[in-house]
Design a protein around this motif. Structure first.
Motif, PDB file in Angstrom:
ATOM      1  N   GLN A   1       0.819  -1.211   0.000  1.00 19.16           N
ATOM      2  CA  GLN A   1       0.000   0.000   0.000  1.00 19.16           C
ATOM      3  C   GLN A   1       0.860   1.271   0.000  1.00 19.16           C
ATOM      4  OE1 GLN A   1      -3.204   0.064  -0.613  1.00 19.16           O
ATOM      5  NE2 GLN A   1      -3.070  -2.165  -0.778  1.00 19.16           N
ATOM      6  N   ILE A   2       2.025   1.197   0.643  1.00 11.98           N
ATOM      7  CA  ILE A   2       2.907   2.371   0.649  1.00 11.98           C
ATOM      8  C   ILE A   2       3.342   2.712  -0.773  1.00 11.98           C
ATOM      9  CG2 ILE A   2       5.261   3.098   1.245  1.00 11.98           C
ATOM     10  CD1 ILE A   2       4.824   1.939   4.008  1.00 11.98           C
ATOM     11  N   TYR A   3       3.672   1.702  -1.561  1.00 10.07           N
ATOM     12  CA  TYR A   3       4.117   1.967  -2.928  1.00 10.07           C
ATOM     13  C   TYR A   3       2.962   2.426  -3.814  1.00 10.07           C
ATOM     14  CZ  TYR A   3       8.885   0.688  -2.107  1.00 10.07           C
ATOM     15  OH  TYR A   3      10.184   0.692  -1.658  1.00 10.07           O
ATOM     16  N   CYS A   4       1.771   1.915  -3.565  1.00 10.04           N
ATOM     17  CA  CYS A   4       0.606   2.437  -4.289  1.00 10.04           C
ATOM     18  C   CYS A   4       0.430   3.921  -3.978  1.00 10.04           C
ATOM     19  CB  CYS A   4      -0.650   1.665  -3.887  1.00 10.04           C
ATOM     20  SG  CYS A   4      -0.697  -0.048  -4.464  1.00 10.04           S
ATOM     21  N   HIS A   5       0.582   4.278  -2.701  1.00 10.34           N
ATOM     22  CA  HIS A   5       0.473   5.680  -2.281  1.00 10.34           C
ATOM     23  C   HIS A   5       1.564   6.532  -2.934  1.00 10.34           C
ATOM     24  CE1 HIS A   5       0.198   9.229   0.274  1.00 10.34           C
ATOM     25  NE2 HIS A   5       1.466   9.062   0.589  1.00 10.34           N
ATOM     26  N   LEU A   6       2.799   6.018  -2.981  1.00  8.17           N
ATOM     27  CA  LEU A   6       3.896   6.778  -3.575  1.00  8.17           C
ATOM     28  C   LEU A   6       3.654   7.024  -5.061  1.00  8.17           C
ATOM     29  CD1 LEU A   6       6.928   5.058  -1.819  1.00  8.17           C
ATOM     30  CD2 LEU A   6       6.251   7.445  -1.567  1.00  8.17           C
ATOM     31  N   ILE A   7       3.162   6.029  -5.767  1.00  6.54           N
ATOM     32  CA  ILE A   7       2.885   6.185  -7.194  1.00  6.54           C
ATOM     33  C   ILE A   7       1.839   7.273  -7.409  1.00  6.54           C
ATOM     34  CG2 ILE A   7       1.862   5.049  -9.208  1.00  6.54           C
ATOM     35  CD1 ILE A   7       3.232   2.447  -8.206  1.00  6.54           C
TER      36      ILE A   7
END
Length: 300
Positions: free
Chosen positions: A252-258
């Protein structure tokens, strides 16, 4: 297909290009034609030190790299068929420096919106997640002053953005050679060199990105009530409280970063781009020069 492989611990120049069979598609797999790869310090550390990490990936021979960006060319029966022909960011700790990757873990695959470039997405594999971990540590350990070594690095620039230029006590430490680059990258942010640092009073948290013990010793001399959180050193002999901070991967962190990059709320520093055949040259450049953004390798 071609892969960049480490077969010994002689360093960057010991890397070889090896031809290997292309991975075969499985029912649970997604086959990706790789396009853009980040050059990351963990690789050249592993190339000289068998004890650089405790990861099984350090067993030789190993394909280097931890992730990158490519286009899905085949999708297994048990995966989302809508992934076909999509650009994706893929995490691949078993080695990403190869022309094709078979992804079998959906948590490690991220479809990319059109307004996030290959270079930006590849930069996400090494930096922003660590910067977020540091941000959380800073929130949990409040201080009067926050000193950041290696603030001109990719992780340093991202951390400064996450904190904001008005964060109380923010003190980015940048060498004189890199101050112009830092000012250009983040106009309006404070910047200091170790030579111009004044004696601090109150609690000071030193965020160590540079990994230089001599620099940390200089800082401690100017900071009577210091503690250190480092992403570069796992242990320290310095006589102050010390914590090693690392990233715990979270999908989820990487989804948020994208999404954050796509909405232009986070700027990612991108440096020179080399060809796949120039991988050793790319690693030497990243290792031996002041940080000027993430160094990348293109397969196309």
């Amino acid at each position: 297909m071609q892969s960049i492989v480490q077969t010994n611990f002689t360093g960057i120049d010991g890397l070889i290009i090896r031809n290997e069979p292309r991975p075969a598609l499985t029912d649970n797999g997604v086959l990706i034609a790789m396009e853009t790869l980040p050059v990351v310090p963990s690789d050249w550390h592993k190339e000289t030190d068998p004890n650089a990490t405790a990861e099984q990936a350090l067993q030789l021979p190993r394909v280097i790299g931890i992730g990158g960006v490519g286009t899905v060319i085949e999708v297994g029966h048990n995966r989302d068929q809508k992934l076909l022909h999509q650009r994706v960011l893929v995490m691949h700790p078993k080695g990403s420096y190869q022309e094709f990757i078979l992804n079998t873990n959906s948590d490690w695959l991220f479809p990319l919106p059109i307004n996030v470039s290959n270079a930006e997405a590849a930069t996400l594999t090494a930096g922003p997640g660590v910067a977020l971990a540091l941000t959380e540590f800073i929130k949990q350990n409040p201080s009067d002053h926050l000193v950041i070594t290696g603030a001109n690095s990719v992780i340093g620039l991202i951390l400064c953005q996450l904190l904001g230029s008005t964060y109380p006590g923010l003190t980015p430490i940048v060498s004189p050679d890199s101050q112009a680059y830092f000012n250009q990258s983040l106009p309006g942010y404070p910047v200091y060199s170790i030579e111009h640092l004044q004696l601090f009073h109150g609690r000071t948290l030193i965020i160590d990105i540079a990994g230089s013990e001599p620099l940390l010793q200089q800082l401690i001399a100017a900071v009577p009530r210091a503690s250190i959180a480092s992403i570069a050193l796992q242990t320290s002999n310095l006589n102050v409280p010390f914590t090693f901070v690392h990233e715990d991967f979270n999908h989820q962190i990487y989804c948020h970063l994208i999404k954050t990059v796509a909405s232009h709320k986070l700027w990612l520093p991108i440096g020179r781009i080399f060809s796949f055949a120039e991988t050793k040259k790319a690693q030497h450049y990243a290792k031996d020069h002041h940080s000027r953004g993430r160094v990348l390798v293109n397969l196309n």
